[in-house]
Each structure stands twice: as structure tokens, then as C-alpha cells.
Design an enzyme around this catalytic site. Structure first.
Site, PDB file in Angstrom:
ATOM      1  N   HIS A 119      44.503  -3.636 -28.020  1.00  0.00           N
ATOM      2  CA  HIS A 119      44.341  -4.252 -26.700  1.00  0.00           C
ATOM      3  C   HIS A 119      44.860  -5.691 -26.699  1.00  0.00           C
ATOM      4  O   HIS A 119      44.231  -6.615 -26.202  1.00  0.00           O
ATOM      5  CB  HIS A 119      42.870  -4.203 -26.261  1.00  0.00           C
ATOM      6  CG  HIS A 119      42.691  -4.277 -24.767  1.00  0.00           C
ATOM      7  ND1 HIS A 119      42.450  -5.465 -24.115  1.00  0.00           N
ATOM      8  CD2 HIS A 119      42.742  -3.331 -23.811  1.00  0.00           C
ATOM      9  CE1 HIS A 119      42.339  -5.225 -22.813  1.00  0.00           C
ATOM     10  NE2 HIS A 119      42.509  -3.937 -22.601  1.00  0.00           N
ATOM     11  N   ASP A 151      36.831  -2.219 -23.351  1.00  0.00           N
ATOM     12  CA  ASP A 151      36.937  -3.673 -23.440  1.00  0.00           C
ATOM     13  C   ASP A 151      35.524  -4.286 -23.428  1.00  0.00           C
ATOM     14  O   ASP A 151      34.658  -3.798 -22.710  1.00  0.00           O
ATOM     15  CB  ASP A 151      37.684  -4.212 -22.234  1.00  0.00           C
ATOM     16  CG  ASP A 151      39.092  -3.668 -22.082  1.00  0.00           C
ATOM     17  OD1 ASP A 151      39.545  -2.885 -22.933  1.00  0.00           O
ATOM     18  OD2 ASP A 151      39.750  -3.988 -21.086  1.00  0.00           O
ATOM     19  N   ASP A 172      44.419  -0.044 -16.625  1.00  0.00           N
ATOM     20  CA  ASP A 172      45.097   0.185 -17.903  1.00  0.00           C
ATOM     21  C   ASP A 172      44.341   1.159 -18.804  1.00  0.00           C
ATOM     22  O   ASP A 172      44.810   1.466 -19.904  1.00  0.00           O
ATOM     23  CB  ASP A 172      45.360  -1.145 -18.630  1.00  0.00           C
ATOM     24  CG  ASP A 172      44.106  -1.993 -18.817  1.00  0.00           C
ATOM     25  OD1 ASP A 172      43.253  -2.025 -17.907  1.00  0.00           O
ATOM     26  OD2 ASP A 172      43.981  -2.621 -19.885  1.00  0.00           O
ATOM     27  N   HIS A 173      43.196   1.656 -18.339  1.00  0.00           N
ATOM     28  CA  HIS A 173      42.437   2.629 -19.134  1.00  0.00           C
ATOM     29  C   HIS A 173      42.332   4.006 -18.473  1.00  0.00           C
ATOM     30  O   HIS A 173      41.826   4.931 -19.098  1.00  0.00           O
ATOM     31  CB  HIS A 173      41.031   2.078 -19.444  1.00  0.00           C
ATOM     32  CG  HIS A 173      41.082   0.897 -20.364  1.00  0.00           C
ATOM     33  ND1 HIS A 173      40.726   0.962 -21.688  1.00  0.00           N
ATOM     34  CD2 HIS A 173      41.497  -0.379 -20.147  1.00  0.00           C
ATOM     35  CE1 HIS A 173      40.908  -0.228 -22.250  1.00  0.00           C
ATOM     36  NE2 HIS A 173      41.366  -1.055 -21.336  1.00  0.00           N
ATOM     37  N   HIS A 187      39.175   0.003 -15.200  1.00  0.00           N
ATOM     38  CA  HIS A 187      40.346  -0.872 -15.060  1.00  0.00           C
ATOM     39  C   HIS A 187      41.588  -0.006 -15.294  1.00  0.00           C
ATOM     40  O   HIS A 187      41.591   0.853 -16.185  1.00  0.00           O
ATOM     41  CB  HIS A 187      40.289  -2.046 -16.043  1.00  0.00           C
ATOM     42  CG  HIS A 187      39.409  -3.164 -15.565  1.00  0.00           C
ATOM     43  ND1 HIS A 187      38.756  -4.029 -16.408  1.00  0.00           N
ATOM     44  CD2 HIS A 187      39.088  -3.547 -14.297  1.00  0.00           C
ATOM     45  CE1 HIS A 187      38.063  -4.905 -15.682  1.00  0.00           C
ATOM     46  NE2 HIS A 187      38.238  -4.626 -14.401  1.00  0.00           N
ATOM     47  N   HIS A 190      31.589  -5.787 -20.054  1.00  0.00           N
ATOM     48  CA  HIS A 190      32.894  -6.168 -19.526  1.00  0.00           C
ATOM     49  C   HIS A 190      32.704  -6.597 -18.084  1.00  0.00           C
ATOM     50  O   HIS A 190      31.580  -6.611 -17.573  1.00  0.00           O
ATOM     51  CB  HIS A 190      33.851  -4.972 -19.666  1.00  0.00           C
ATOM     52  CG  HIS A 190      35.284  -5.331 -19.493  1.00  0.00           C
ATOM     53  ND1 HIS A 190      35.851  -6.453 -20.056  1.00  0.00           N
ATOM     54  CD2 HIS A 190      36.296  -4.713 -18.811  1.00  0.00           C
ATOM     55  CE1 HIS A 190      37.130  -6.507 -19.721  1.00  0.00           C
ATOM     56  NE2 HIS A 190      37.422  -5.468 -18.966  1.00  0.00           N
ATOM     57  N   HIS A 248      36.249   2.816 -18.918  1.00  0.00           N
ATOM     58  CA  HIS A 248      35.944   2.060 -17.689  1.00  0.00           C
ATOM     59  C   HIS A 248      37.097   2.175 -16.708  1.00  0.00           C
ATOM     60  O   HIS A 248      38.164   2.712 -17.039  1.00  0.00           O
ATOM     61  CB  HIS A 248      35.600   0.604 -18.016  1.00  0.00           C
ATOM     62  CG  HIS A 248      36.743  -0.229 -18.537  1.00  0.00           C
ATOM     63  ND1 HIS A 248      37.407   0.065 -19.712  1.00  0.00           N
ATOM     64  CD2 HIS A 248      37.317  -1.358 -18.058  1.00  0.00           C
ATOM     65  CE1 HIS A 248      38.337  -0.854 -19.924  1.00  0.00           C
ATOM     66  NE2 HIS A 248      38.319  -1.729 -18.936  1.00  0.00           N
TER      67      HIS A 248
END
Lengths: 306, 306
Positions: B270, B212, B66-67, B64, B142, B62
Site C-alpha cells: 500500500h 488500511d 482502491d480496494h 475506498h 481507518h 473497506h
């Protein structure tokens, strides 16, 4: 008054283990300014104990990934950590579009104001000015639009003669004015000129940052007599052709530029990944042959502007 | 046949020193697959001795930061290091626009083919399939569109009975066919069934990745009986309300999910930055109370799928 620079990353385009993409922190009078923000900058800040929320101004030289790819992460983390203070960002105009697109798809609505100031890639411009510090951008010549930055102190206050202040029982409320040139009249009506109560102010200091650029004389006036110059030094001079082709500078040229600009101290960086860390002394020796007061920038180390 | 997972980062949104944003490498039969690519992934690959040019497939869950914020840097470095091999990228559709914008302004023209495959956020889909391995995506729930991934081995070849092969002097060219079920006819015309020359094939193995997501039953079929499940475990269960609000899972829930899905082994990750590394055992204990065969994922460590 503190004026120093912390190197967070000094690698060129391809990072190496323990050599990070470009980023550095300028501390002037305990105000923190970030220059460039390569991938991993937020982790480097943590590593060296810099609280990112102390940074209120970020300056991005150009839009090659090794100079800005840490920005979305840093700005997001500031948001997640509850930042409320305005953040001023200075960089090439398209940076705003890049940030907006990332935040659109991550559905991020920042809880603080991010104020974007596009830089001028063709002319010197003042980006930020306070009584104590002025930050200017100036054009460099790279494969894409790129600017350098000069951090220039304003006039500094004179230094108080502590003994005279004590003897005359000068009230604390008047001290600052005296340091900036006001005279003091004592209770008997006698005037004591500021110049008799102080020693002259130290000269204003300056720090200049040049990465990435091919060698051209155009920006010499912008870095003239900087106390400290950080200049990219991607290649050894034997790679001069490659430097010109990729719009970079050799270490020998960095030394010559420092000499021509009459700077006080030269700091090298933006090393090509082709040089192992132990081989960087070759770059240093070459630059020193043109300008002896040169050092290799080392990640995690603070350098004084003096 | 090797099947294992290397954890490059197991931190949630805000990275900590020595806890990196999400990324992991799956090695199946010496083919490397990257799942998610948080900021700093290329440095983590270098740190753990993984040559990025061995990676031909990247899966992004996805958008976000941090990914995926390490993706532009990784793709650029592959380019700078002279990659020629096609790179397949699977992720949410807007990722293509984000990459294109970055490459537009950095004036990067990749020297290899980057082939983008948008993922389907609403239905299970096969992303990649070879004789040995199939990779599927499945919807998670998410704050923004997000998918999990399942790496499913195909039928595996039977194991040869080496002694019988030697005794019958079976030509090497026929060996592979026998492992896959072909019979062998010797020079006297006698047929030796494959089943007499082999022991049965091991069961196909599978690895499932969920990060997530908030806990929902919908994706249980997609992770059913995975030998190894990596599941996000952002909070302790005392933070259940916060987990629901931010569309995350608690460690107790991760354990329950593993139990319900009858997986073989659960790996947590995570982790919220609110937990210091030494406090992560609290997350582990909680998950184990629901599903004993659970471990904390540790950066730099390989986990076998078995």
C-alpha cells in the site's frame, strides 16, 4: 489544428491480457475528451502519457460495466491529485446515482465540480458546443439504453498567405479577424479583401463513435460522411445470430455501415474475447470486403481525423 | 500443504503505471481466496495465470475505491464466462447495495449464486470455517469502517512414517485416520499407536492482512504470532503527521507492529504514489530497523506462509 483519437481499450465485455475495456481519448485542438471509461482507464491514460487533469469532458455511451467501471476510480484520482477545474460528465441518467452511492460510502467529497449532463437515449442531442467543436449524442440500439457520439468541427478559419501578410505589414492583432473573413485596410486606405489574403478554409472534419449497437439504419444520418468512424465489430459474420441476440454488430456489417454512411475511414473495435489478437485480421478482412478503407484499432495508437 | 500469497496490487489510492490498487490471492491447499479487489484485478489475475473461476471466496476490507472498484467487473466476467459455482463475498454491508445498483442498470442477472456476508466493523468475527482453514475479520481503524483478515490453519495431520506403513502393509483406506490420530490394529491383533506411525503434525500456520489502518494496539491480538503479516506501509516515518491525518501507517510503525505482535515475517505494501518504485527501499530499510525479517511486497510474486 490537431484532431485525432487515441485508443485506450478495444475489448468487448470480458477483458483479455493486454486488451482492455472500451475507452478512448479525442484530441481536438489540444483539448482532450474521453469517450467511455472501462475498468483500468486511469492506468491506460498513465501508460500512454495522458495527464487526466487535461480531460474536462467525459462521454459515457451506456451502463454496461466495460464502458464505465473505470469512472469512479478516475474521478477519485483526479480529486486526490488536487484537481480544481470543473469536469463535465455526459451519460445515461442513472450514472449519477451510481457515482453518488460510491462516493457516499467512501465518504468522498470532490474538491472540484463534477457537472453531470444526462444523455437522451431516444433522440439526437447536442451535448457540448464551442466555436470550434460540437459534440452530439444519438441513439444506438443495444440491450440497454446506449448512445453514439459525433464530434463535429465548426467552420475552420481560412489559411493566411504569409507572404502577403509580411508584404502588407499587417499588425498581428488583425490576423485572426482576417482568417475569419474580415478585410484589411492599409495605411493608404486601400481595402484588401480577406479572400485575397488567405486560401479557403479546410472543410470541417468529424469523428463518429458507435459502440455498442446492433445494425439498424436509424443512426446512419448521425454518422453520415464522418471523416473517421469507430464502429464496434464484436463478431465475425458467421456469428450473425449471436450478434443479433446480444445486440452487437459483425465486422462485415460494420463495413457495410461505413459504406452506406459514406464515411472516410473505418476503425474497428470492441472485439469479442473469443478472437485471439492474431485472429483479428479475420475481422479486418471481412470489413474490408465491404469497405476497403478500414483498419483495426490498436491500443496505444493515435488515429488522425482527416 | 500449500499456503502462499500472490500480490496483485500494492499501490495506495492513486495507481501508478505498473503499480496497481490493492488485491491479493491466498492459496491454501489449492483453494483460492481473494483479498480486496481494486480496479484492474481481473486483468491482474489473467496476467498472472489465475483462473478467476477457481476463486470461491472474496474478502473486501473497506469501501475506498482502491480496494473494491474491480469487483463489479470481476463478478460480471465470471458470469459471462459461464460460472455456476456459488461465490461468497464478505465485506462492509453497503457493498451489497453498490453491487445491486450496478447490476440493476446493466440489467445483469448472474447465472450463479452470489452470497453476500456483511462484515462486522466493530468486533472480531469468524467469516468462514472449514476443517483446514478459518478466516476471521477484525476491526482496523481507518477513515471509514475497515477490517483486517486472518487466515488461520486448523490442526494439521501428522506426517506418516512411510517405512513403517509399508512394513506393516497398512491398507490405504486407513491412512488418513492414522494421520489424524487413530491407532492401527494389525492382523495379529497388535495395536500400533498413531504416534508410533507418524511424526508430530507441523504447527498450524496463519496469514494476517492489515490494510488500511492507523497504528492502534487494539488489533495486535488478532495478528499475534501470524507466520506472515501483510501490513500497509503508506508513508515514511517523516510523514507521520500525514499518516495519522489520513489514518495510515508509516513503514517504521509497520515494523514495530510486527515486532510487538511477534509475527514471523512482515510484508510491506500500500505504498503511496509519492514514492517511485526505486525509492521503496527507503520504506524497507525503515521497517527493518524495527523488524529485520521484513520484505517489500512485489506484484506478481508469491510469498510462502511458513
Amino acid at each position: 489544428m490537431r484532431f485525432s483519437v487515441l485508443i485506450l481499450g478495444n475489448s468487448s465485455a470480458t477483458p483479455m491480457y493486454e486488451r482492455h475495456p472500451t475507452s478512448q481519448v479525442v484530441n481536438h485542438n489540444e483539448q482532450l475528451y474521453l469517450i467511455d471509461c472501462g475498468e483500468g482507464t486511469q492506468m491506460q491514460l498513465t501508460r500512454y502519457g495522458i495527464k487526466s487533469n487535461r480531460i474536462n469532458h467525459i462521454f459515457i455511451s451506456h451502463l454496461h460495466g466495460d464502458h464505465y467501471l473505470g469512472l469512479v476510480g478516475l474521478i477519485s484520482s483526479m480529486h486526490l491529485m488536487g484537481r480544481k477545474t470543473d469536469l463535465h460528465l455526459y451519460g445515461p441518467a442513472p450514472l449519477e446515482e451510481i457515482l453518488a452511492l460510491n462516493f457516499k460510502y467512501s465518504e468522498t467529497e470532490l474538491r472540484y465540480n463534477l457537472i453531470f449532463h444526462p444523455t437522451n437515449p431516444t433522440e439526437t442531442a447536442v451535448l457540448f458546443e464551442s466555436k470550434l467543436l460540437r459534440v452530439e449524442s444519438f441513439p444506438l440500439r443495444h440491450r440497454i439504453a446506449c448512445t453514439g457520439f459525433r464530434f463535429q468541427e465548426g467552420e475552420r478559419p481560412a489559411k493566411l498567405d504569409i507572404d502577403k501578410v509580411a508584404k502588407l505589414q499587417i499588425p498581428p492583432a488583425l490576423i485572426n479577424g482576417i482568417k475569419w473573413g474580415l478585410d484589411f485596410t492599409d495605411k493608404d486606405g486601400k481595402v484588401h479583401p480577406s479572400s485575397e489574403l488567405t486560401t479557403p478554409a479546410p472543410l470541417p472534419r468529424s469523428y463518429a463513435y458507435c459502440s455498442d449497437t446492433v445494425r439498424i439504419p436509424d443512426y446512419l444520418p448521425s454518422i453520415h460522411r464522418a471523416n473517421l468512424l469507430y464502429h464496434e465489430s464484436t463478431f465475425l459474420h458467421e456469428m450473425k445470430d449471436r450478434a443479433v441476440e446480444t445486440f452487437h454488430t459483425t465486422s462485415f456489417e460494420a463495413g457495410e455501415i461505413a459504406k452506406e454512411a459514406e464515411v472516410g475511414h473505418l476503425l474497428l473495435g470492441h472485439y469479442s474475447a473469443r478472437y485471439k489478437t492474431k485472429e483479428l485480421t479475420l475481422l479486418l478482412d471481412e470489413a474490408r470486403s465491404a469497405f476497403p478503407h478500414t483498419d483495426l484499432s490498436v491500443e496505444g495508437k493515435w488515429y488522425e481525423v482527416e
